[in-house]
Design a protein around this motif. Structure first.
Motif, short mmCIF file in Angstrom:
data_model
loop_
_atom_site.label_atom_id
_atom_site.label_comp_id
_atom_site.label_asym_id
_atom_site.label_seq_id
_atom_site.Cartn_x
_atom_site.Cartn_y
_atom_site.Cartn_z
N PRO A 72 0.80 -1.23 0.00
CA PRO A 72 0.00 0.00 0.00
C PRO A 72 0.83 1.28 0.00
O PRO A 72 0.34 2.35 -0.36
N PHE A 73 2.10 1.19 0.36
CA PHE A 73 2.95 2.40 0.31
C PHE A 73 2.97 2.97 -1.09
O PHE A 73 2.85 4.19 -1.32
N PHE A 74 3.10 2.09 -2.10
CA PHE A 74 3.30 2.57 -3.47
C PHE A 74 2.04 3.14 -4.11
O PHE A 74 2.11 4.18 -4.80
N PRO A 75 0.86 2.57 -3.93
CA PRO A 75 -0.36 3.23 -4.44
C PRO A 75 -0.56 4.62 -3.81
O PRO A 75 -0.96 5.55 -4.49
N GLU A 76 -0.24 4.75 -2.52
CA GLU A 76 -0.38 6.08 -1.89
C GLU A 76 0.62 7.05 -2.54
O GLU A 76 0.30 8.21 -2.81
N LEU A 77 1.81 6.57 -2.84
CA LEU A 77 2.82 7.42 -3.50
C LEU A 77 2.37 7.75 -4.93
O LEU A 77 2.41 8.92 -5.35
N ALA A 78 1.88 6.73 -5.64
CA ALA A 78 1.46 6.93 -7.04
C ALA A 78 0.30 7.93 -7.13
O ALA A 78 0.25 8.76 -8.05
#
Ligand code: RIB
Length: 331
Positions: A72-78
């Motif tokens: 989930p870190f990366f979707p929030e970043l994206a």
């Protein structure tokens, strides 16, 4: 020079709607299209993306390459990257590389051939020579979060060492007297920096021993396994700092399965600040990275390089924040 925001305001629609029409990447009803076209003519709006489109080149499109879209870190970043890009009239292509250098290269070569205007990469596997072709063609790249051995490009990352030291100090302040660290893959710079931050504090105490360092892979399951190994080695441990929130969630599951009270018997702190840390019981204390700010900053820097053809390269290390919740505080 009129901006996309002025066109949107005059047409009475959102910037995203104007961007969808310009980049032809989504539905816009006829009436809205008429109003937007009228505003474009009235304001004589001609962003580079229209000129490029008319010249048969691809609209302003940028690519974001992330290593693990299931974390989930990366979707929030994206999401943060996409919102900024859209507001500036750019379309975002999201690529998931599975931390695989060959996959990253395949994506980047294909997108580069299709005139993508620039890249934002969270990657520790790309090598200097991999970025050479991009550099020679003048296509800008910004490294975000992970950066491998890329050096002559802008890099944006959270202050991982400070965050890890904050986590250990917080556990000490809560009365912990033997604190373990579940660390991420040491091929990843963010995991290495957090381990350094943990050791910076822990090595000052007599309780410290390297066997308090437990390997993980940034995934939840490795957190469950890590707790098992840790309790075999140190049944008297009373604090755990996990190198990311997914491993912390796994560690919490592992502790609960063994009937251990959190935080009464073992206090637990994660790292990232993803939304899932509010869904566990107890809710997870964590070190929050400025995920939104990192994403927006990477997009701003990249677009700045695209539109001004260059700009100096810098390393940006952004501050982190302790979010105290019930996995470390029973009060
Ligand atoms: O949770 C995934 C981890 O990989 C995050 O901590 C982020 O910093 C990335 O490096």
């Amino acid at each position: 020079m009129a901006t996309i925001r002025e066109v949107a305001a005059l047409a009475g629609v959102s910037v995203a709607t104007v961007s969808r029409l310009i980049n032809r990447n989504g539905y816009v009803n006829k009436e809205t299209e008429r109003k937007i076209q009228q505003a474009i003519e009235e304001l004589n709006y001609h962003p580079s993306s229209i000129a490029r489109g008319l010249a048969g080149k691809r609209m302003d499109v940028v690519a974001l390459v992330v290593p693990d879209i299931s974390n989930p870190f990366f979707p929030e970043l994206a999401r943060a990257v996409e919102d900024l890009c859209l507001s500036r009239g750019y379309t975002l292509i999201l690529c998931n590389s599975d931390n695989d250098r060959e996959k990253e290269l395949a994506y980047m070569k294909s997108l580069h051939r299709n005139s993508v205007a620039g890249f934002i990469c969270a990657s520790d596997s790309l090598l200097q020579e991999d970025l050479q072709e991009l550099r020679q063609s003048g296509t800008p790249i910004v490294m975000l979060d992970r950066s491998g051995n890329a050096d002559d490009c802008s890099i944006i990352r959270a202050d991982n060492r400070k965050g890890a030291a904050l986590a250990v100090q917080h556990l000490l302040d809560k009365g912990c007297r033997k604190i373990a660290h579940i660390y991420g893959p040491q091929s990843i710079v963010t995991a290495r920096e957090r381990l350094e931050g943990y050791e910076q504090i822990a090595q000052q105490y007599a309780w410290y021993t390297p066997s308090l360092l437990i390997p993980g892979d940034f995934r939840m399951e490795s957190g469950i396994e890590a707790v098992q190994l840790l309790l075999e080695r140190h049944p008297d441990v009373d604090g755990i700092f996990a190198g990311n929130d997914m491993m912390a969630i796994g560690a919490l599951k592992g502790l609960i399965r063994q009937g251990i009270q959190v935080p009464e018997q073992i206090a637990l702190c994660g790292f990232d600040g993803i939304g899932m840390t509010r869904m566990t019981e107890p809710e997870l204390t964590t070190i929050a990275q400025p995920i939104g700010e990192m994403g927006r900053m990477a997009a701003e820097i990249l677009i700045g390089k695209i539109e001004s053809n260059g700009g100096e390269n810098r390393f940006y290390e952004l501050d982190v924040q302790l979010i105290e919740r019930s996995s470390t505080s029973s009060t």
